[in-house]
Design an enzyme around this catalytic site. Structure first.
Site, PDB file in Angstrom:
ATOM      1  N   GLU A 141      -1.947 -23.165  45.212  1.00  0.00           N
ATOM      2  CA  GLU A 141      -0.988 -22.794  44.511  1.00  0.00           C
ATOM      3  C   GLU A 141      -0.909 -23.778  43.161  1.00  0.00           C
ATOM      4  O   GLU A 141      -1.351 -25.018  43.381  1.00  0.00           O
ATOM      5  CB  GLU A 141       0.336 -22.969  45.135  1.00  0.00           C
ATOM      6  CG  GLU A 141       1.522 -22.373  44.145  1.00  0.00           C
ATOM      7  CD  GLU A 141       2.923 -22.558  45.327  1.00  0.00           C
ATOM      8  OE1 GLU A 141       3.890 -22.750  44.838  1.00  0.00           O
ATOM      9  OE2 GLU A 141       2.719 -22.270  46.429  1.00  0.00           O
ATOM     10  N   GLU A 145       7.696 -25.251  37.278  1.00  0.00           N
ATOM     11  CA  GLU A 145       9.422 -24.938  38.024  1.00  0.00           C
ATOM     12  C   GLU A 145      10.290 -25.672  36.951  1.00  0.00           C
ATOM     13  O   GLU A 145       9.896 -27.174  36.842  1.00  0.00           O
ATOM     14  CB  GLU A 145       9.285 -25.313  39.326  1.00  0.00           C
ATOM     15  CG  GLU A 145       8.212 -24.571  40.363  1.00  0.00           C
ATOM     16  CD  GLU A 145       8.075 -25.211  41.432  1.00  0.00           C
ATOM     17  OE1 GLU A 145       8.359 -24.301  42.792  1.00  0.00           O
ATOM     18  OE2 GLU A 145       7.862 -26.423  41.840  1.00  0.00           O
TER      19      GLU A 145
END
Length: 256
Positions: A141, A145
């Site tokens: 991943e 964010e």
């Protein structure tokens, strides 16, 4: 005799090279996997993307995914977080929200989106790649964010074989909830580089842990933290009205 020996030597060399290429390709991700695209987000694009619907993630997530919480208007996609029909119609979660992801995985290259983040303690607005936990993948991943508790900052992270702990907080110099800005990361075998409005803001080279190697789906979502994640996101309190994160476009450019 000399001629046939020469041909045999050449054929042996070609076969050895082919075997080496097959061996390398079997252990390395395809650098240019996935063709370049620009998704304008004028409406649903089921040929390239899917909308999560009727399920929820683990205990860290306070939302269940509902397709009805994805909105399109005037070339902008909104992911809406609300409490309509919850928890019975929200996969047992107290809130509902939306998630949009590519239907195929993408390898080395540049992932970017133009985003206006949601503001509010407990919220996360994201752009990321996720390889998934299916057989043959390593659960890799790469993250962008923006936490609603402080939308003047962006957090970068990556996971390799499910191992994270590579978080870095970037001071944006603006409030990401007030206007659209361009967020991107470039992934190569030797580095991950994060950009904001075209400006390089952070680089990882594997010095803090191996870089991801598995191609991943390109994904965006809006969610509220719950359970253990509240230590990171803060505790979310629903304000009594829907909250939205906005996306103008999503792009991918494969590595050359």
């Amino acid at each position: 005799m000399t001629k046939w020996m020469s041909i045999r030597v050449k054929m042996t060399a070609l076969l050895a090279a082919a075997a080496l290429l097959i061996s390398v390709s079997a252990t390395q991700p395809i650098q240019a996997q996935g063709a370049a695209f620009t998704e304008p987000l004028n409406g649903p694009n089921p040929g390239m993307f899917y909308t999560s619907d009727g399920w929820g993630n683990g205990v860290d997530f306070g939302v269940g995914w509902k397709a009805s919480n994805q909105e399109f208007s005037n070339g902008i996609m909104a992911l809406r977080l609300d409490n309509v029909g919850c928890p019975s119609n929200c996969s047992g979660k107290p809130y509902a929200s939306a998630e949009y992801a590519t239907t195929q995985k993408y390898g080395y290259g540049r992932v970017e989106a133009r985003i206006k983040a949601a503001k509010g303690t407990g919220l996360v607005t994201s752009l990321f790649t996720y390889s998934g936990a299916a057989p043959g993948t390593s659960n890799d991943e790469i993250d962008i964010e923006i936490l609603g508790k402080d939308t003047t900052k962006m957090e970068t992270n990556y996971f390799t074989n499910g191992v994270g702990g590579h978080s870095t907080v970037i001071d944006l110099g603006f409030d990401a909830s007030l206007d659209f800005h361009d967020y991107a990361f470039e992934w190569s075998p030797t580095s991950i580089k994060w950009y904001v409005d075209g400006r390089l803001v952070h680089t990882e080279t594997g010095s803090r842990g191996p870089l991801p190697t598995s191609p991943g789906y390109i994904m965006v979502n809006l969610w509220s933290g719950a359970g253990p994640a509240e230590i990171w996101t803060g505790k979310f309190t629903y304000p009594g009205h829907p909250i939205r994160a906005y996306y103008d476009w999503i792009k991918f450019t494969p590595a050359s």
